[in-house]
Design a protein around this motif. Sequence first.
Motif, short mmCIF file in Angstrom:
data_model
loop_
_atom_site.label_atom_id
_atom_site.label_comp_id
_atom_site.label_asym_id
_atom_site.label_seq_id
_atom_site.Cartn_x
_atom_site.Cartn_y
_atom_site.Cartn_z
N LEU A 628 0.83 -1.19 0.00
CA LEU A 628 0.00 0.00 0.00
C LEU A 628 0.87 1.25 0.00
CD1 LEU A 628 -3.04 -0.06 0.00
CD2 LEU A 628 -2.98 0.47 2.43
N PRO A 629 0.51 2.25 -0.77
CA PRO A 629 1.23 3.53 -0.68
C PRO A 629 1.13 4.09 0.73
CG PRO A 629 -0.16 3.47 -2.61
CD PRO A 629 -0.49 2.25 -1.83
N VAL A 630 2.11 4.89 1.04
CA VAL A 630 2.23 5.31 2.43
C VAL A 630 1.01 6.09 2.88
CG1 VAL A 630 3.50 7.36 1.71
CG2 VAL A 630 3.69 6.51 4.04
N GLU A 631 0.46 6.87 1.96
CA GLU A 631 -0.70 7.64 2.37
C GLU A 631 -1.87 6.73 2.69
OE1 GLU A 631 -1.20 10.05 -1.00
OE2 GLU A 631 0.62 11.23 -0.65
N PHE A 633 -1.63 3.69 3.37
CA PHE A 633 -1.26 2.87 4.51
C PHE A 633 -1.54 3.61 5.82
CE2 PHE A 633 2.10 1.50 7.50
CZ PHE A 633 1.70 0.19 7.66
N ASN A 634 -1.13 4.84 5.86
CA ASN A 634 -1.39 5.62 7.07
C ASN A 634 -2.89 5.80 7.30
OD1 ASN A 634 1.32 5.92 7.68
ND2 ASN A 634 1.52 7.75 6.38
N HIS A 635 -3.56 6.02 6.20
CA HIS A 635 -5.00 6.17 6.33
C HIS A 635 -5.63 4.88 6.85
CE1 HIS A 635 -9.00 7.65 5.54
NE2 HIS A 635 -9.28 6.58 4.83
N LEU A 636 -5.10 3.80 6.36
CA LEU A 636 -5.61 2.50 6.79
C LEU A 636 -5.37 2.32 8.29
CD1 LEU A 636 -6.85 -0.02 5.40
CD2 LEU A 636 -4.58 -1.00 5.47
N LEU A 637 -4.17 2.69 8.70
CA LEU A 637 -3.86 2.51 10.12
C LEU A 637 -4.70 3.44 10.98
CD1 LEU A 637 0.01 2.06 10.16
CD2 LEU A 637 -1.80 0.37 10.01
N SER A 638 -4.90 4.65 10.48
CA SER A 638 -5.65 5.60 11.29
C SER A 638 -7.12 5.23 11.39
CB SER A 638 -5.50 7.00 10.69
OG SER A 638 -6.02 7.01 9.38
N SER A 639 -7.60 4.61 10.34
CA SER A 639 -9.03 4.29 10.33
C SER A 639 -9.33 2.90 10.88
CB SER A 639 -9.57 4.38 8.90
OG SER A 639 -8.93 3.42 8.08
N GLY A 640 -8.29 2.20 11.22
CA GLY A 640 -8.51 0.81 11.61
C GLY A 640 -8.81 0.61 13.08
N GLN A 641 -8.67 1.66 13.87
CA GLN A 641 -8.88 1.51 15.32
C GLN A 641 -8.02 0.37 15.86
OE1 GLN A 641 -13.03 1.04 15.84
NE2 GLN A 641 -13.52 3.18 15.38
#
Length: 765
Positions: A628-631, A633-641
């Motif tokens: 995943l692109p970093v953005e 990826f970060n979005h994924l991490l931030s939204s994943g709780q």
Amino acid sequence: MLHIKEYFTEGLIQMAILLSLCGVRVDVGLEAFMPPSWCELILGPTSALTHTQILNLRNRYSLHPKTVDLDQFFTARRLLGWVRSLDRIQVPQAELETWLVQQEAGPLSGRFPDQNSLMDRTPGQVERVQSEPTMEQGEVLDGLEDGEQRTDVDRSDESSDMLPENQPLGLDLELQWQDLMDILEPENTDVEMMTCSNRSPDSRRPATAPGDGSEAPPPCSSTRPGTEPLTGTFWQQDLFGTANQLEQEPVLLPLTPSDELDEDGSVINTGFTLGNSRLDSWTIPSNYTDLLDENPTKDTDEGMNGGDNLAAFSMNLLTRDISPFSSDSPSYDLKTPSVSQATRGNDLDQDFGQTTSSSFVLAEEDADGFPSHISDLLKDLNILEDIQLLAGELEEGFSPELEARSEEEEQLHCDGVHQGADRRGNWMEDQEQRSRLGDVQAEAEAEVETDSDSGLSLDFIHSPSSSSSIVSEGSADDSSSSCASAVGNVFSDKVDSSDEDDSAGSHLEVEVTIKQEEVEEDMGAVGGHGAPRFPANHEDSKLFPGFSWLEHIGHDHTYNNPPLSSLSSPAPGTMSPIQTESSVRAGRARPCRCSSSSLAPETKTWSRDKERARALRIPFSYQLIVNLPVEEFNHLLSSGQLSQQQLTLIRDIRRRGKNKIAAQNCRKRKLDVLLALEEDLKALRLQRSELLQEKRNSLRRLQDMKSRFGRLHQEIFSQLADDNGRPLDATEYTLRFGPDDTVTVASVRASQSSKKHRGVKKRRS
DNA sequence: CTCCTATGTCATGAC
DNA sequence: GAGTCATGACATAGG
């Protein structure tokens, strides 16, 4: 020839009109011969780009397959979706044409350079190809001969240059000077050798000159300049030239459908009806391109004359025109799910299948060229069914797995493009093997089962905590019809049936459906259960056939990027349903392959991380995390709780994954550098030995010259005497050669003093 | 058991 | 400063 075209065109037009009256949209690619109103009448206002247009565009823009922009790849998928639903969506013409041109340039020259050249040559082209290399060889030989002749001339010039020096010698010294010249002769020989060696590159020049000289193929060779054999350029040019010629000679014919054609139309409709259950099998143009092209090849071998010649020609033209679409067709179904498809369901499949099949039938007509032949052919339903069956077999063999395998083989066997013929052979062998095995789906399932071990998301999908990763059943069901039907378009009915069985058997695979294509923003549709069986990486590799070849152009050493195949294909179970578009884009932007040898350790190491991830209930797949692109990826991490531990582990997995790929690339690079250095070392050693040998020869000649010159010097001075009649001392006197070819005897002392004077003058000045 | 090879992983520097 | 990549060094598994 013109009247044949007219006849040929008339039959096609009539057939197209009949088919259009029957509700079947056809694309016969004869717009060049028809007034626009006819095009509208037959093809409808939203008809697709025709093959002649494609050829025109390709000739007009002379796009090079290497000029591939990744952004175009990204847009290509969307555009391809438009192409697939041409009768549904109005496609911006310019954009579509541009894409099609590029799309055609890729597979033709990039991926299977020899394939098309082998398949699609018309007899005339073949003859030309067979004759032109001989011409080139002749030119090369001429050039070499010229070079040799020039060398001979130079030699004679040199010898003639040397002769005047001999003439003014005095008669008394004639013999001695002749000896001197004999002494100097080896030097002349050396001079000749040096001139020859220096001239050798020039003498080679004519050999390469035809490649870029006036006799070289015209700049039409935009397909692959420099790398493609001249023959390929020639035949391509000829083909396009022929197409242009056809276009430039529009033939307007009266619309006089005959009874014969009416019968043919009914036969065609009957054929459609009968073959409706296998309509999808018609949608493998690349396969039937191969299939159809076998005949032209044979015809070519048999020597084409008369009607057969025309038939083979038109068949070549048509199959070649279809090929750009055909090469994409396996991937097509995956991206086919569009908004309209999502809403219309199987309708579109059948429509498209009909369209494609009608095109195919018309291609067969073209191959025969004459209405009587058409009717004979079309009346024979057995032939149609045979063709359908054969196409179906080929289609079965054209599964994405085979594609992936062939990709692997391609990477294993070659880095360049010279493997086209072999690849085609392997392909065909694979297809034959697959059709013998008869069940590709079983193999796909086996592969899925094999790889499902490494699945991460599958486990977490079952876990209650991974609610976000679970695709809602409603959407899956909604999309299942369209997607399954879309898949069924290209992949055989077996796929459909098995998919249906699978869907009936278990919902798990539906839940773990890879939703890469579904999230295509422009298509808007979502996939169904068919998707996991035909992952997007195959689609990518199929969509951009030349991409695997193109990725080596820039010496990109990204050998083992996170494989697209592993991104989705190897373990559908491992793939999290959470797939964003950018993840797909990321995987697509970095086409990669993982060698089979590297897969096993990867899965092993991944099993370690898998255990950790399973323990921490991480709802994302390994490939998703890594690619995943970093953005995103970060979005994924931030939204994943996610918890801190989960975040840390995910970041570690990503870091390790990236570093693993980097290490693989690094090692591969290092190996390449090592091999290159070894080659250089070998060449340098060879050069050194040659230079040493040359030095030894030169020293030997120099010693010989010195000794002979000394003897001659002694002999000359033994016959010279001073004013007193005493013999001159060779140590005190020397011979001085004047500019006017005079020879005088001078004292060594005097010459030394004069040299000193000159040296002093030079210093003072 | 040792050696070799392939691969993964970590640390570090560069961009 | 974070992210990515390249690479050396080390660890590990398997032949």
